[in-house]
Design an enzyme around this catalytic site. Structure first.
Site, PDB file in Angstrom:
ATOM      1  N   TYR A  54     -31.154   9.052 -88.711  1.00  0.00           N
ATOM      2  CA  TYR A  54     -30.246   7.909 -88.524  1.00  0.00           C
ATOM      3  C   TYR A  54     -29.095   8.303 -87.584  1.00  0.00           C
ATOM      4  O   TYR A  54     -28.731   7.556 -86.667  1.00  0.00           O
ATOM      5  CB  TYR A  54     -29.716   7.442 -89.883  1.00  0.00           C
TER       6      TYR A  54
ATOM      7  N   LYS B 214     -28.247   6.580 -83.931  1.00  0.00           N
ATOM      8  CA  LYS B 214     -26.994   5.876 -83.631  1.00  0.00           C
ATOM      9  C   LYS B 214     -26.215   6.558 -82.497  1.00  0.00           C
ATOM     10  O   LYS B 214     -25.523   5.885 -81.729  1.00  0.00           O
ATOM     11  CB  LYS B 214     -26.149   5.744 -84.902  1.00  0.00           C
TER      12      LYS B 214
HETATM   13  N1  LIG Z   1     -23.745  -1.366 -93.762  1.00  0.00           N
HETATM   14  C1  LIG Z   1     -23.239  -0.253 -93.259  1.00  0.00           C
HETATM   15  O1  LIG Z   1     -22.566   0.531 -93.957  1.00  0.00           O
HETATM   16  C2  LIG Z   1     -23.440   0.085 -91.803  1.00  0.00           C
HETATM   17  C3  LIG Z   1     -22.645   1.107 -91.253  1.00  0.00           C
HETATM   18  C4  LIG Z   1     -22.809   1.431 -89.912  1.00  0.00           C
HETATM   19  C5  LIG Z   1     -23.735   0.751 -89.144  1.00  0.00           C
HETATM   20  N2  LIG Z   1     -24.500  -0.233 -89.715  1.00  0.00           N
HETATM   21  C6  LIG Z   1     -25.466  -0.915 -88.843  1.00  0.00           C
HETATM   22  O2  LIG Z   1     -25.185  -2.300 -88.871  1.00  0.00           O
HETATM   23  C7  LIG Z   1     -26.377  -3.024 -88.569  1.00  0.00           C
HETATM   24  C8  LIG Z   1     -26.572  -4.105 -89.602  1.00  0.00           C
HETATM   25  O3  LIG Z   1     -26.786  -3.476 -90.860  1.00  0.00           O
HETATM   26  P1  LIG Z   1     -26.433  -4.156 -92.255  1.00  0.00           P
HETATM   27  O4  LIG Z   1     -25.624  -3.188 -93.007  1.00  0.00           O
HETATM   28  O5  LIG Z   1     -25.966  -5.517 -92.050  1.00  0.00           O
HETATM   29  O6  LIG Z   1     -27.887  -4.086 -92.925  1.00  0.00           O
HETATM   30  P2  LIG Z   1     -28.848  -5.211 -93.509  1.00  0.00           P
HETATM   31  O7  LIG Z   1     -30.039  -4.448 -94.001  1.00  0.00           O
HETATM   32  O8  LIG Z   1     -28.103  -6.085 -94.423  1.00  0.00           O
HETATM   33  O9  LIG Z   1     -29.264  -6.031 -92.199  1.00  0.00           O
HETATM   34  C9  LIG Z   1     -30.110  -5.489 -91.214  1.00  0.00           C
HETATM   35  C10 LIG Z   1     -31.042  -6.589 -90.737  1.00  0.00           C
HETATM   36  O10 LIG Z   1     -31.852  -6.052 -89.681  1.00  0.00           O
HETATM   37  C11 LIG Z   1     -33.173  -6.523 -89.866  1.00  0.00           C
HETATM   38  N3  LIG Z   1     -34.122  -5.600 -89.236  1.00  0.00           N
HETATM   39  C12 LIG Z   1     -34.318  -4.301 -89.527  1.00  0.00           C
HETATM   40  N4  LIG Z   1     -35.304  -3.799 -88.781  1.00  0.00           N
HETATM   41  C13 LIG Z   1     -35.737  -4.802 -87.977  1.00  0.00           C
HETATM   42  C14 LIG Z   1     -36.744  -4.896 -86.987  1.00  0.00           C
HETATM   43  N5  LIG Z   1     -37.540  -3.849 -86.685  1.00  0.00           N
HETATM   44  N6  LIG Z   1     -36.928  -6.058 -86.343  1.00  0.00           N
HETATM   45  C15 LIG Z   1     -36.159  -7.141 -86.653  1.00  0.00           C
HETATM   46  N7  LIG Z   1     -35.185  -7.127 -87.614  1.00  0.00           N
HETATM   47  C16 LIG Z   1     -34.984  -5.958 -88.259  1.00  0.00           C
HETATM   48  C17 LIG Z   1     -33.353  -6.560 -91.390  1.00  0.00           C
HETATM   49  O11 LIG Z   1     -34.436  -7.400 -91.789  1.00  0.00           O
HETATM   50  C18 LIG Z   1     -31.999  -7.061 -91.843  1.00  0.00           C
HETATM   51  O12 LIG Z   1     -31.977  -8.472 -91.940  1.00  0.00           O
HETATM   52  C19 LIG Z   1     -27.498  -1.991 -88.506  1.00  0.00           C
HETATM   53  O13 LIG Z   1     -27.753  -1.651 -87.163  1.00  0.00           O
HETATM   54  C20 LIG Z   1     -26.910  -0.803 -89.252  1.00  0.00           C
HETATM   55  O14 LIG Z   1     -27.504   0.407 -88.859  1.00  0.00           O
HETATM   56  C21 LIG Z   1     -24.369  -0.592 -91.012  1.00  0.00           C
END
Ligand SMILES: NC(=O)c1ccc[n+]([C@@H]2O[C@H](COP(=O)([O-])OP(=O)(O)OC[C@H]3O[C@@H](n4cnc5c(N)ncnc54)[C@H](O)[C@@H]3O)[C@@H](O)[C@H]2O)c1
Length: 253
Positions: free
Chosen positions: A161, A165
């Site tokens: 991961y 990123k």
């Molecule tokens: N939540 C955290 O703490 C956090 C921290 C840093 C970065 N992020 C990043 O933020 C972004 C959103 O994450 P989130 O926390 O809202 O997670 P989440 O799991 O709630 O949402 C992620 C969405 O991406 C979709 N997805 C995943 N793989 C996919 C694919 N191959 N094709 C199409 N859709 C796909 C999922 O179905 C989901 O709806 C991500 O890139 C994650 O890495 C999240």
């Protein structure tokens, strides 16, 4: 508001930060092309968003960002559907494995590649399709990629991961050098731990990693990340490109 009637594409629209961003864009009167691979949650998101904006302001596509043809078709069909070029893109879809943190010697090829195939290669495919000739508004626009604090520092037990990123941030910085002449800005946001289904699922699998102390003493809310994404999409941030913005309550420096 600068985003009224602007066409914005959005991956990861079915959940968490993507859904919060979609809500905010809907309230601002943007035209939104929603995409996600989670069909039931995407349908629920579309239904909810239809109560915030006209349904003619929305389109919804179930797709996996790992598929080149699906991504290309989605972007091409979006401009046809709304009969206008794209003004902005929020590339938010991302994946975190649900396994308990593992040191690198215990990670299989498949486990490593699954994370990279979505967070890095999938995001690359989205940006590539978005930048093809004739897709973007000829006056320019803005792309926002969601990276992470994991794209700024290392975390033991989470190397795939973290690598994915760091790559998101690297792609963003490099592409900004290519798109400036077209007045297309491209930036990344780097959230810290944010209260979304991704983090809830990781906690249930004992996959949440120890994180550095957060100055503000709490995790972030998806709306707080969405506010930054929407600001970077709009003209208010018109002199900003190639940047990575932390939204982490002061977790890393
Ligand atoms: N939540 C955290 O703490 C956090 C921290 C840093 C970065 N992020 C990043 O933020 C972004 C959103 O994450 P989130 O926390 O809202 O997670 P989440 O799991 O709630 O949402 C992620 C969405 O991406 C979709 N997805 C995943 N793989 C996919 C694919 N191959 N094709 C199409 N859709 C796909 C999922 O179905 C989901 O709806 C991500 O890139 C994650 O890495 C999240």
């Amino acid at each position: 508001m600068s985003l009224t009637n602007k066409l914005i594409t959005l991956t990861g629209a079915a959940s968490g930060i993507g859904l919060s961003t979609a809500r905010l864009l809907a309230r601002r009167g943007a035209l939104i092309a929603l995409a996600d691979y989670d069909k039931p949650n995407l349908e629920a998101a579309y239904k909810e968003l239809s109560s915030l904006t006209k349904s003619s302001n929305l389109s919804s596509t179930t797709l996996d960002i790992r598929s080149t043809s699906s991504v290309n078709n989605w972007i091409e069909n979006t401009t046809k559907h709304f009969k206008r070029p794209i003004d902005g893109c929020a590339n938010i879809a991302g994946f975190h494995p649900l396994w308990t943190p593992k040191n690198v010697q215990d990670i299989s090829d498949e486990e490593f590649e699954e994370v990279l195939s979505i967070n890095t290669t999938g995001l690359f495919k989205c940006v590539r399709a978005q930048l093809k000739e004739g897709v973007f508004n000829p006056f320019g626009g803005s792309i926002v990629n969601v990276g992470s604090v994991s794209g700024l520092i290392g975390f033991a037990g989470d190397s795939p991961y973290v690598a994915s990123k760091h790559a998101t941030h690297g792609l963003t910085k490099s592409i900004s050098k290519e798109t400036g002449a077209r007045n297309i800005r491209i930036n990344a946001v780097a959230p810290g731990q944010t209260n979304t289904p991704m983090v809830h699922a990781m906690a249930a699998h004992k996959g949440v990693l120890p994180t550095p102390p957060v100055s503000l003493g709490r995790e972030g809310q998806p709306e707080e990340v969405a506010e930054l994404i929407v600001w970077l999409l709009g003209d208010e941030s018109r002199y900003i490109t190639g940047s990575v913005y932390r939204v982490d309550g002061g977790m890393v420096e």
